[in-house]
Design a protein around this motif. Sequence first.
Motif, PDB file in Angstrom:
ATOM      1  N   ALA A   1       8.718   7.931  -7.222  1.00  0.00           N
ATOM      2  CA  ALA A   1       8.342   7.233  -5.994  1.00  0.00           C
ATOM      3  C   ALA A   1       8.676   8.100  -4.782  1.00  0.00           C
ATOM      4  N   ASP A   2       7.959   7.873  -3.692  1.00  0.00           N
ATOM      5  CA  ASP A   2       8.175   8.653  -2.475  1.00  0.00           C
ATOM      6  C   ASP A   2       9.251   8.056  -1.581  1.00  0.00           C
ATOM      7  N   ARG A   3       9.466   6.724  -1.721  1.00  0.00           N
ATOM      8  CA  ARG A   3      10.424   6.068  -0.844  1.00  0.00           C
ATOM      9  C   ARG A   3      10.997   4.856  -1.556  1.00  0.00           C
ATOM     10  N   PHE A   4      12.245   4.555  -1.261  1.00  0.00           N
ATOM     11  CA  PHE A   4      12.932   3.416  -1.858  1.00  0.00           C
ATOM     12  C   PHE A   4      13.519   2.572  -0.733  1.00  0.00           C
ATOM     13  N   VAL A   5      13.222   1.278  -0.731  1.00  0.00           N
ATOM     14  CA  VAL A   5      13.671   0.394   0.337  1.00  0.00           C
ATOM     15  C   VAL A   5      14.405  -0.799  -0.259  1.00  0.00           C
ATOM     16  N   VAL A   6      15.597  -1.081   0.235  1.00  0.00           N
ATOM     17  CA  VAL A   6      16.330  -2.287  -0.155  1.00  0.00           C
ATOM     18  C   VAL A   6      15.767  -3.435   0.678  1.00  0.00           C
ATOM     19  N   SER A   7      15.095  -4.351   0.034  1.00  0.00           N
ATOM     20  CA  SER A   7      14.326  -5.365   0.751  1.00  0.00           C
ATOM     21  C   SER A   7      15.179  -6.327   1.568  1.00  0.00           C
ATOM     22  N   SER A   8      16.469  -6.424   1.242  1.00  0.00           N
ATOM     23  CA  SER A   8      17.347  -7.306   2.013  1.00  0.00           C
ATOM     24  C   SER A   8      17.870  -6.648   3.290  1.00  0.00           C
ATOM     25  N   ASP A   9      17.579  -5.380   3.463  1.00  0.00           N
ATOM     26  CA  ASP A   9      18.015  -4.637   4.655  1.00  0.00           C
ATOM     27  C   ASP A   9      16.938  -4.749   5.735  1.00  0.00           C
ATOM     28  N   GLY A  10      17.201  -5.565   6.740  1.00  0.00           N
ATOM     29  CA  GLY A  10      16.224  -5.821   7.787  1.00  0.00           C
ATOM     30  C   GLY A  10      15.760  -4.582   8.520  1.00  0.00           C
ATOM     31  N   GLU A  11      16.680  -3.647   8.759  1.00  0.00           N
ATOM     32  CA  GLU A  11      16.309  -2.433   9.491  1.00  0.00           C
ATOM     33  C   GLU A  11      15.356  -1.566   8.671  1.00  0.00           C
ATOM     34  N   GLN A  12      15.641  -1.449   7.368  1.00  0.00           N
ATOM     35  CA  GLN A  12      14.747  -0.681   6.504  1.00  0.00           C
ATOM     36  C   GLN A  12      13.351  -1.313   6.459  1.00  0.00           C
ATOM     37  N   MET A  13      13.303  -2.638   6.432  1.00  0.00           N
ATOM     38  CA  MET A  13      12.017  -3.320   6.377  1.00  0.00           C
ATOM     39  C   MET A  13      11.252  -3.153   7.695  1.00  0.00           C
ATOM     40  N   LYS A  14      11.961  -3.244   8.802  1.00  0.00           N
ATOM     41  CA  LYS A  14      11.305  -3.083  10.116  1.00  0.00           C
ATOM     42  C   LYS A  14      10.707  -1.687  10.266  1.00  0.00           C
ATOM     43  N   ALA A  15      11.365  -0.708   9.666  1.00  0.00           N
ATOM     44  CA  ALA A  15      10.883   0.672   9.776  1.00  0.00           C
ATOM     45  C   ALA A  15       9.532   0.866   9.091  1.00  0.00           C
ATOM     46  N   LEU A  16       9.166  -0.091   8.223  1.00  0.00           N
ATOM     47  CA  LEU A  16       7.889   0.012   7.504  1.00  0.00           C
ATOM     48  C   LEU A  16       6.780  -0.821   8.146  1.00  0.00           C
ATOM     49  N   TYR A  17       7.013  -1.376   9.310  1.00  0.00           N
ATOM     50  CA  TYR A  17       6.051  -2.262   9.956  1.00  0.00           C
ATOM     51  C   TYR A  17       4.654  -1.635  10.010  1.00  0.00           C
ATOM     52  N   LYS A  18       3.686  -2.369   9.470  1.00  0.00           N
ATOM     53  CA  LYS A  18       2.278  -1.951   9.456  1.00  0.00           C
ATOM     54  C   LYS A  18       2.067  -0.518   8.956  1.00  0.00           C
ATOM     55  N   SER A  19       2.729  -0.188   7.848  1.00  0.00           N
ATOM     56  CA  SER A  19       2.617   1.186   7.326  1.00  0.00           C
ATOM     57  C   SER A  19       1.943   1.278   5.967  1.00  0.00           C
ATOM     58  N   LEU A  20       1.756   0.152   5.263  1.00  0.00           N
ATOM     59  CA  LEU A  20       1.240   0.184   3.897  1.00  0.00           C
ATOM     60  C   LEU A  20      -0.194  -0.347   3.814  1.00  0.00           C
ATOM     61  N   ASP A  21      -0.993   0.285   2.984  1.00  0.00           N
ATOM     62  CA  ASP A  21      -2.353  -0.204   2.741  1.00  0.00           C
ATOM     63  C   ASP A  21      -2.373  -1.313   1.704  1.00  0.00           C
ATOM     64  N   PHE A  22      -1.491  -1.198   0.704  1.00  0.00           N
ATOM     65  CA  PHE A  22      -1.498  -2.129  -0.418  1.00  0.00           C
ATOM     66  C   PHE A  22      -0.078  -2.465  -0.847  1.00  0.00           C
ATOM     67  N   ILE A  23       0.075  -3.646  -1.434  1.00  0.00           N
ATOM     68  CA  ILE A  23       1.326  -4.030  -2.093  1.00  0.00           C
ATOM     69  C   ILE A  23       0.980  -4.684  -3.425  1.00  0.00           C
ATOM     70  N   ILE A  24       1.668  -4.266  -4.483  1.00  0.00           N
ATOM     71  CA  ILE A  24       1.630  -4.965  -5.768  1.00  0.00           C
ATOM     72  C   ILE A  24       2.966  -5.684  -5.911  1.00  0.00           C
ATOM     73  N   ASP A  25       2.908  -7.016  -6.000  1.00  0.00           N
ATOM     74  CA  ASP A  25       4.121  -7.826  -6.077  1.00  0.00           C
ATOM     75  C   ASP A  25       4.309  -8.287  -7.522  1.00  0.00           C
ATOM     76  N   THR A  26       5.290  -7.685  -8.207  1.00  0.00           N
ATOM     77  CA  THR A  26       5.530  -8.003  -9.618  1.00  0.00           C
ATOM     78  C   THR A  26       6.697  -8.964  -9.811  1.00  0.00           C
ATOM     79  N   ALA A  27       7.327  -9.387  -8.719  1.00  0.00           N
ATOM     80  CA  ALA A  27       8.548 -10.197  -8.824  1.00  0.00           C
ATOM     81  C   ALA A  27       8.231 -11.627  -9.222  1.00  0.00           C
ATOM     82  N   SER A  28       8.927 -12.145 -10.226  1.00  0.00           N
ATOM     83  CA  SER A  28       8.735 -13.527 -10.655  1.00  0.00           C
ATOM     84  C   SER A  28       9.812 -14.450 -10.100  1.00  0.00           C
ATOM     85  N   GLY A  29      10.896 -13.885  -9.586  1.00  0.00           N
ATOM     86  CA  GLY A  29      11.897 -14.697  -8.917  1.00  0.00           C
ATOM     87  C   GLY A  29      11.396 -15.087  -7.530  1.00  0.00           C
TER      88      GLY A  29
END
Length: 355
Positions: free
Chosen positions: A227-255
């Motif tokens: 992978a090119d980048r790893f983000v801890v999803s509970s870290d608000g700052e890391q998530m904000k840094a990705l604002y409007k940066s992705l074309d696609f998301i595959i969500d595999t989480a069942s929880g």
Amino acid sequence: MISENVKEDCLAWAARDPSGVLSPYKFSRRSIREDDVSLRITHCGVCYADVVWTRNKHHDSKYPLVPGHEIVGIVEEVGPNVSQVKPGDHVGVGTFVNSCRECDYCNDRDEVNCVKGSVFTFNGADSDGTITKGGYSSYIVVHQRYCYRIPEGYPLEYAAPLLCAGITVYNPMIRHKMNQPGKSLGVIGLGGLGHMAVKFGKAFGLNVTIFSTSESKKEEALSVLGADRFVVSSDGEQMKALYKSLDFIIDTASGDHPFDPYMSTLKTGGVLVLVGFPSEVKFSPASLLLGSRTVAGSVTGGTRVTQEMLEFCAAHKIYPKTEVIPIQYVNEALERLINRDVKYRFVIDIENSLK
């Protein structure tokens, strides 16, 4: 020659009740029909669906229940009308073994969406009224339409997880045009499905970001899976840094998990595809409307796209990360699967352990 009667016992492991505990079991498969293929099973992947139905989570389990729908093996016998495979060929069977073969979806070889419902490989009611039994067994008989050719030289233990985990992410990636080099993909969850989404993403030439709740997976995500980048999803700052940066998301989480933070990382016109099964999906309408985003869902895939995926994996040397186990370890493996203690797919060595 068609076998008139199947007298050989099929060895298997089955659950007898909602405890889900599996133990040795014997039964007979159907006689080989004109369009049937009988294959000796060498390996079978372990999927969370095996937990769901052995433990009657959907309140529709029919016991004794033989799970397993990531099946690979070697053709032993074929009916006279079979033209696609021959004895000795390496083949696979996925999550369904029958469909109406008449509707528009079946005609497009997208049988998983058959209007009359495809027949599941285990715990399904087949056209003759029998209840299907899966790949935790020594052999299986299926119509040739639902039998996939494993490309020459592709290891069978790696082919097994492709038939559910692999196709579950490959199918929506192709449908939503996630195979455009240079685009950016986010993957939520790093399990059996998630690690395959990462592998496909890199093969498609995408910039891949993994979202995880655990920092402990970072090194493997980056150095092993590529992978090119790893983000801890509970870290608000890391998530904000990705604002409007992705074309696609595959969500595999069942929880259960919040959706709005992930939606905010999508570009205008971005697509999030849900392939996991959380108990609910909740997000603000603004997350969808302000950015013209799309949320879609998907399950496995029909015979056309599944065969295409197998060929793609062979051509690009894409192999799942597996832990091969004997059938006698399967109850412990299911417990470990529930506890997310596997990297990244258990595969049962049927050939050498089911005796």
